[in-house]
Design an enzyme around this catalytic site. Sequence first.
Site, short mmCIF file in Angstrom:
data_model
loop_
_atom_site.label_atom_id
_atom_site.label_comp_id
_atom_site.label_asym_id
_atom_site.label_seq_id
_atom_site.Cartn_x
_atom_site.Cartn_y
_atom_site.Cartn_z
CB CYS A 105 7.00 -7.70 -1.48
SG CYS A 105 8.39 -8.42 -0.59
CB CYS A 108 9.53 -8.12 3.50
SG CYS A 108 10.56 -8.05 2.04
CB SER A 109 6.39 -4.43 2.61
OG SER A 109 7.41 -3.91 3.43
CB CYS A 110 10.45 -5.52 -1.91
SG CYS A 110 11.61 -6.36 -0.82
#
Lengths: 197, 89
Positions: A105, A108-110
Amino acid sequence: MSHVHTDEPDSPAHRGRVLERLLEEAGVVTGAELDAFLDRLPATSSPANGARIVARAWSDDEFRQRLLDDGAAAIAELGYSVGGGPAVVLRVVENTEQVHNVVVCTLCSCYPLALLGPSPSWYKSDAYRARVVRDPRGVLAEFGYFPNEHVTINVLDANAETRYLVLPRRPAGTDGLSEEGLAKLVTRRGLIGTAAV
Amino acid sequence: MPEICRIGDRVRAQARDRGGHTRLPRYVRGHEGTIVAVHCSSLLPDRVVAGDAGDREPVYAVRFDSAELWGVPGHTVTIELWQSYLELP
């Protein structure tokens, strides 16, 4: 880690504590609710869930097809949900002889938390997020994984409402293994795509 | 908002600066890719954060060749793009 000072005003830990206090003061959450959530997380959310899904797909070709067609419906058969609200879609991507998938991602950090547990710190790092879309083979090599030259690497950027789970290729020589035995072969990195399995 | 693209169509991610929050990463802007799936229909994040959510719109999975993105062949990057982020090449 000695250089990390969590009491500094701009540290993530300090900001987290301030945010928690403000949310509690505003009556949005209570400390007890937060504690209960954090206690529940490791009990219900773990890479073992993803491994069990993969082992079923390796053992049952019809399940595998349903999983690829509609991930959410197929994992519900095993009692799992991807979570994150109705907008979030689960897409299972299958590695083949021709294509290896790896998930990131970049914005962000999905991450499919419910199926893989809390994400590893490298997944959230600027270096992984910036580099894997540009030089996936270089990044995979640093993880000790060297896909064949003729394999196309497909990087999936989970920048929207879709959460990805990689379905690794079943290793050779595992014909006699039970579903439980197969699940033990599957690693978190395999489910993200930074390892073969 | 109806779908204006189909699987297999060539599209280009808009190059212009979106001037605020967006889910259109800079590294695909101005580049051409191919629609490989129509993923869902959802609100445009750029408008949601501005408090003016608008209508749901199609979100496509778009596959870019690394040669197009980085000038080096050998891999693909698949990313979801809201219809408002796309234009026809």
